[in-house]
Motif scaffolding. Structure first.
Motif, PDB file in Angstrom:
ATOM      1  N   GLN A  50       0.834  -1.207   0.000  1.00  0.00           N
ATOM      2  CA  GLN A  50       0.000   0.000   0.000  1.00  0.00           C
ATOM      3  C   GLN A  50       0.870   1.260   0.000  1.00  0.00           C
ATOM      4  O   GLN A  50       0.550   2.245  -0.677  1.00  0.00           O
ATOM      5  CB  GLN A  50      -0.931  -0.013   1.207  1.00  0.00           C
ATOM      6  CG  GLN A  50      -2.049  -1.048   1.109  1.00  0.00           C
ATOM      7  CD  GLN A  50      -2.829  -1.194   2.400  1.00  0.00           C
ATOM      8  OE1 GLN A  50      -2.307  -0.939   3.488  1.00  0.00           O
ATOM      9  NE2 GLN A  50      -4.083  -1.630   2.290  1.00  0.00           N
ATOM     10  N   LYS A  51       1.972   1.248   0.745  1.00  0.00           N
ATOM     11  CA  LYS A  51       2.879   2.407   0.770  1.00  0.00           C
ATOM     12  C   LYS A  51       3.470   2.656  -0.615  1.00  0.00           C
ATOM     13  O   LYS A  51       3.536   3.801  -1.080  1.00  0.00           O
ATOM     14  CB  LYS A  51       3.998   2.169   1.781  1.00  0.00           C
ATOM     15  CG  LYS A  51       3.538   2.149   3.228  1.00  0.00           C
ATOM     16  CD  LYS A  51       4.712   1.866   4.172  1.00  0.00           C
ATOM     17  CE  LYS A  51       4.263   1.861   5.625  1.00  0.00           C
ATOM     18  NZ  LYS A  51       5.385   1.593   6.565  1.00  0.00           N
ATOM     19  N   SER A  95       0.700   3.717  -3.089  1.00  0.00           N
ATOM     20  CA  SER A  95       0.261   5.071  -2.754  1.00  0.00           C
ATOM     21  C   SER A  95       1.232   6.105  -3.315  1.00  0.00           C
ATOM     22  O   SER A  95       0.827   7.157  -3.831  1.00  0.00           O
ATOM     23  CB  SER A  95       0.138   5.225  -1.236  1.00  0.00           C
ATOM     24  OG  SER A  95      -0.276   6.527  -0.898  1.00  0.00           O
ATOM     25  N   THR A  96       2.522   5.801  -3.260  1.00  0.00           N
ATOM     26  CA  THR A  96       3.531   6.702  -3.826  1.00  0.00           C
ATOM     27  C   THR A  96       3.361   6.816  -5.337  1.00  0.00           C
ATOM     28  O   THR A  96       3.424   7.923  -5.900  1.00  0.00           O
ATOM     29  CB  THR A  96       4.940   6.184  -3.493  1.00  0.00           C
ATOM     30  OG1 THR A  96       5.061   6.042  -2.079  1.00  0.00           O
ATOM     31  CG2 THR A  96       6.001   7.141  -4.014  1.00  0.00           C
ATOM     32  N   ARG A 118       0.138   8.902  -6.027  1.00  0.00           N
ATOM     33  CA  ARG A 118       0.289  10.326  -5.705  1.00  0.00           C
ATOM     34  C   ARG A 118       1.141  11.036  -6.753  1.00  0.00           C
ATOM     35  O   ARG A 118       0.845  12.171  -7.131  1.00  0.00           O
ATOM     36  CB  ARG A 118       0.890  10.490  -4.314  1.00  0.00           C
ATOM     37  CG  ARG A 118      -0.072  10.106  -3.200  1.00  0.00           C
ATOM     38  CD  ARG A 118       0.555  10.218  -1.827  1.00  0.00           C
ATOM     39  NE  ARG A 118      -0.355   9.706  -0.801  1.00  0.00           N
ATOM     40  CZ  ARG A 118      -1.352  10.413  -0.274  1.00  0.00           C
ATOM     41  NH1 ARG A 118      -1.560  11.659  -0.674  1.00  0.00           N
ATOM     42  NH2 ARG A 118      -2.137   9.868   0.648  1.00  0.00           N
ATOM     43  N   LEU A 169      10.497   6.400  -0.596  1.00  0.00           N
ATOM     44  CA  LEU A 169      10.034   5.611   0.546  1.00  0.00           C
ATOM     45  C   LEU A 169      11.074   5.548   1.658  1.00  0.00           C
ATOM     46  O   LEU A 169      10.727   5.523   2.847  1.00  0.00           O
ATOM     47  CB  LEU A 169       9.667   4.196   0.087  1.00  0.00           C
ATOM     48  CG  LEU A 169       8.388   4.094  -0.764  1.00  0.00           C
ATOM     49  CD1 LEU A 169       8.323   2.744  -1.471  1.00  0.00           C
ATOM     50  CD2 LEU A 169       7.149   4.303   0.109  1.00  0.00           C
ATOM     51  N   SER A 222       3.647  13.051   0.931  1.00  0.00           N
ATOM     52  CA  SER A 222       3.267  12.511   2.242  1.00  0.00           C
ATOM     53  C   SER A 222       3.859  11.130   2.488  1.00  0.00           C
ATOM     54  O   SER A 222       3.938  10.682   3.635  1.00  0.00           O
ATOM     55  CB  SER A 222       1.736  12.442   2.366  1.00  0.00           C
ATOM     56  OG  SER A 222       1.190  11.612   1.350  1.00  0.00           O
ATOM     57  N   THR A 223       4.289  10.457   1.427  1.00  0.00           N
ATOM     58  CA  THR A 223       4.863   9.122   1.586  1.00  0.00           C
ATOM     59  C   THR A 223       6.391   9.162   1.719  1.00  0.00           C
ATOM     60  O   THR A 223       7.024   8.100   1.832  1.00  0.00           O
ATOM     61  CB  THR A 223       4.497   8.223   0.385  1.00  0.00           C
ATOM     62  OG1 THR A 223       4.951   8.846  -0.825  1.00  0.00           O
ATOM     63  CG2 THR A 223       2.996   7.976   0.312  1.00  0.00           C
ATOM     64  N   ILE A 226       8.377   6.935   4.572  1.00  0.00           N
ATOM     65  CA  ILE A 226       7.490   6.061   5.359  1.00  0.00           C
ATOM     66  C   ILE A 226       7.837   4.573   5.193  1.00  0.00           C
ATOM     67  O   ILE A 226       7.155   3.716   5.751  1.00  0.00           O
ATOM     68  CB  ILE A 226       6.006   6.264   4.987  1.00  0.00           C
ATOM     69  CG1 ILE A 226       5.742   5.810   3.523  1.00  0.00           C
ATOM     70  CG2 ILE A 226       5.583   7.717   5.182  1.00  0.00           C
ATOM     71  CD1 ILE A 226       4.256   5.753   3.173  1.00  0.00           C
ATOM     72  N   GLY A 227       8.917   4.274   4.446  1.00  0.00           N
ATOM     73  CA  GLY A 227       9.230   2.876   4.177  1.00  0.00           C
ATOM     74  C   GLY A 227      10.568   2.425   4.700  1.00  0.00           C
ATOM     75  O   GLY A 227      11.200   1.514   4.138  1.00  0.00           O
ATOM     76  N   TRP A 252      13.033  -3.634  -0.887  1.00  0.00           N
ATOM     77  CA  TRP A 252      12.025  -2.946  -1.695  1.00  0.00           C
ATOM     78  C   TRP A 252      12.093  -3.392  -3.154  1.00  0.00           C
ATOM     79  O   TRP A 252      11.066  -3.601  -3.799  1.00  0.00           O
ATOM     80  CB  TRP A 252      12.207  -1.427  -1.607  1.00  0.00           C
ATOM     81  CG  TRP A 252      11.575  -0.794  -0.399  1.00  0.00           C
ATOM     82  CD1 TRP A 252      12.198  -0.188   0.651  1.00  0.00           C
ATOM     83  CD2 TRP A 252      10.173  -0.699  -0.128  1.00  0.00           C
ATOM     84  NE1 TRP A 252      11.295   0.265   1.568  1.00  0.00           N
ATOM     85  CE2 TRP A 252      10.024  -0.033   1.109  1.00  0.00           C
ATOM     86  CE3 TRP A 252       9.030  -1.117  -0.794  1.00  0.00           C
ATOM     87  CZ2 TRP A 252       8.786   0.233   1.677  1.00  0.00           C
ATOM     88  CZ3 TRP A 252       7.787  -0.849  -0.228  1.00  0.00           C
ATOM     89  CH2 TRP A 252       7.680  -0.186   0.998  1.00  0.00           C
TER      90      TRP A 252
END
Length: 612
Positions: A411-412, A415-416, A419, A437, A454-455, A458-459, A467
């Protein structure tokens, strides 16, 4: 040999005591005049299914083969067994062709090989009208399938065999065909009423292994040095440039390697193929233009440095290893770039949407094999419609991967991607997405102000390699797509939205995350060299004799200008070294020693044994 039974021919000519699997049923059916479609794995003994009927029935068995470059070796191997064989192709002079035709008309041949293109010549058809034909054998019959991996348009015309010579039995043979391909073979060759024989596709002697691609050339060299020093092998690459670069790199490492691709001059290709077939321990680096019909039994490994397009192609290519039934390795290095490249090749291919959709399905099945948590052999056999238990001899059996829940991480990432596309109208490749990330303030991140997303950052629970492994698995699963802009940028797919909405979970391979690039642990089955597998059961003195027999075989083969395996394969030499027969009768009792080979080589072999 109309006065001999099929089993007599098997024992006297080929030196084997009994038939394997469906061979006897196929042979009896064809001898009785029936048509047949035969699916047997490479090394499963398909050739005997038409060679023995051709020797037992009255007339000449006509073999349609796409392999002009190999016909000489095929005929030489038969002649070494005492079989009356010949071929007709463009490498012969007019006088040579006429002489071969006359031998056939005079009843002096049991088998006659020719390429499918030759049937277009009126002269060939007129010749067949005058010839007593015992059967038609259509080898590599999968070439008739336009959806297959080796399509040959000239095969589409082979229905003429049944139309013009309806009383002659036909047998179509292949090592790789799904149910759909099998039906297409029957339809296009006019064999709808033929009896179909499907042997097991399992090749239990082959160990299947697929590694994450890190430094593929170094990984290949490591494999050869650790397990295949001095072994014959085939390395498949997608491009001609990669073939030549890989072959040169192996030579620099002291590994005897040769290139083979369609861009090389014909004499160079022919010379390299001859060296591979005739010499021990040569590694051929090739595109898929090489290998179909190769009878070399002692290929100990087949390696892929690029992702095959389909399981059918992969099975066909890996099946060239271990034809002698001794242990062999099918190894592949596979990475994210392979998926991107193959997806783009499909999008850029000729053909309508249905054709591209089918190519995509073939690729999806191949990717499923690469990313499976299950036994690779079991999954591959299921693809061909065969149920089996886990094999215990592939990497996922020897070192089982464990799944982990990658839903939140997916999802992260998605989402990137979304966006960037929605907020910035931008698409990027995996490297930029991972930098975002991980919160890396690289020049490109700052140039595009991606640190304001916003991402961003976050990873950090995963590493760069982790990844990348995840991106590869999402691409393989269709949860992430490749854009059609030709720049290998990533975008969401229709299936992505169910993950983003929390409607679908994502299971990933834990080994690809935590141990990417790490060497697979080797189990008790590890060998220091597969060539030694031919003599695993031999004590030291017998091994010494085995090597002396190999040296004699190499000298004998060079003198006769034939491949070494045409004299005797390793398995037969190992049996001779172990049993040490002291008479011709004792030698004749060993599997693989027929009457003609006993006559040609028997005394010489006994001398080597005596001296040893």
């Amino acid at each position: 040999m109309p006065d001999l039974s099929p089993l007599d021919v098997l024992r006297t000519t080929f030196g084997y005591d009994e038939f394997r699997g469906d061979q006897a049923q196929v042979i009896d059916h064809v001898i009785a005049g029936g048509d047949a479609i035969v699916l047997m794995p490479t090394g499963g003994g398909k050739s005997l299914c038409y060679q023995i009927p051709a020797m037992v029935r009255t007339g000449v068995g006509v073999v349609i083969s796409p392999l002009i470059a190999l016909m000489h070796d095929q005929v030489s191997a038969l002649e070494s067994l005492g079989v009356r064989a010949g071929f007709l192709n463009s490498t012969q002079s007019y006088d040579e062709q006429r002489a071969t035709e006359q031998r056939a008309l005079n009843g002096e041949l049991d088998l006659l090989y020719l390429a499918p293109e030759r049937l277009d010549l009126p002269r060939t058809r007129e010749f067949f009208d005058r010839l007593a034909i015992s059967l038609f054998a259509i080898d590599e019959a999968h070439c008739v399938s336009q959806w297959g991996h080796d399509f040959r348009p000239e095969y589409l015309k082979l229905s003429v065999l049944g139309e013009r010579w309806p009383g002659v039995p036909r047998i179509a043979l292949t090592a790789t065909a799904t149910t759909a391909t099998r039906h297409e073979i029957a339809e296009r060759l006019g064999l709808q009423q033929a009896r179909t024989f499907v042997a097991s596709f399992d090749r239990p002697n082959i160990s299947y292994r697929i590694e994450t691609k890190q430094q593929p050339l170094k990984q290949l060299i490591s494999l050869i040095r650790a397990e295949h020093v001095g072994d014959a092998g085939i390395v498949y690459c997608l491009s001609r440039k990669s073939v030549e670069a890989t072959a040169a790199a192996l030579v620099r490492e002291g590994i005897e390697a040769l290139p083979y691709h369609a861009g090389l001059p014909g004499p160079v290709r022919s010379a390299n193929q001859s060296r591979f077939l005739r010499d021990d321990g040569v590694v051929m680096v090739a595109t898929i233009a090489f290998g179909m019909g190769i009878d070399k039994p002692d290929v100990r490994f087949v390696a892929h440095l690029d992702l095959p397009r389909s399981i059918e192609g992969y099975y066909q290519e890996t099946g060239r290893a271990g034809r002698d039934g001794l242990p062999a390795t099918a190894w592949m290095a596979y990475g994210m770039a392979d998926i991107v490249q193959q997806r783009q090749l499909i999008e850029g291919s000729d053909g309508d949407s249905a054709h591209k959709r089918l190519l995509g399905q073939h690729l999806d099945a191949m990717l499923g094999l690469c990313e499976t948590l299950r036994c690779r052999r079991q999954l591959m056999l299921e693809y061909f419609g065969e149920a089996s238990e886990p094999c215990g001899n592939c990497d996922t059996c020897l070192d089982p991967p464990t799944p982990w829940d990658g839903t939140v991480a997916t999802q992260k990432l998605l989402s990137t991607v979304v966006r960037l596309k929605r907020e910035r109208n931008q698409r990027f490749g995996a490297g930029q997405l991972i930098d975002i990330l991980l919160g890396r303030r690289t020049p490109r991140v700052e140039q595009w102000h991606h640190d304001q997303l916003s991402t961003f950052g976050i990873g950090t629970e995963l590493t760069d390699l982790q990844w990348r492994a995840m991106v590869r698995q999402l691409l393989a699963a269709g949860l992430l797509g490749v854009s059609a802009d030709g720049h290998q940028t990533l975008e969401p797919t229709q299936a992505s939205w169910a993950v983003l909405r929390g409607q679908r979970s994502v299971a990933l391979r834990h080994d690809a995350i935590t141990r990417a690039g790490a060497a697979k642990k080797r189990k008790d089955s590890t060998r220091t060299g597969s060539r030694a597998s031919a003599v695993d059961d031999l004590v030291a003195g017998d091994r010494e004799l085995f090597e002396q027999l190999r040296a004699w075989r190499a000298e004998t083969a060079r003198a006769a200008s034939v491949p070494a395996y045409v004299v005797f394969p390793d398995a037969t030499l190992a049996a001779i070294a172990q049993r040490r027969p002291d008479s011709l009768d004792g030698l004749f009792a060993i599997s693989g020693v027929g009457a003609k080979k006993l006559e040609s080589y028997g005394e010489a072999v006994l001398q080597v044994i005596s001296a040893g």
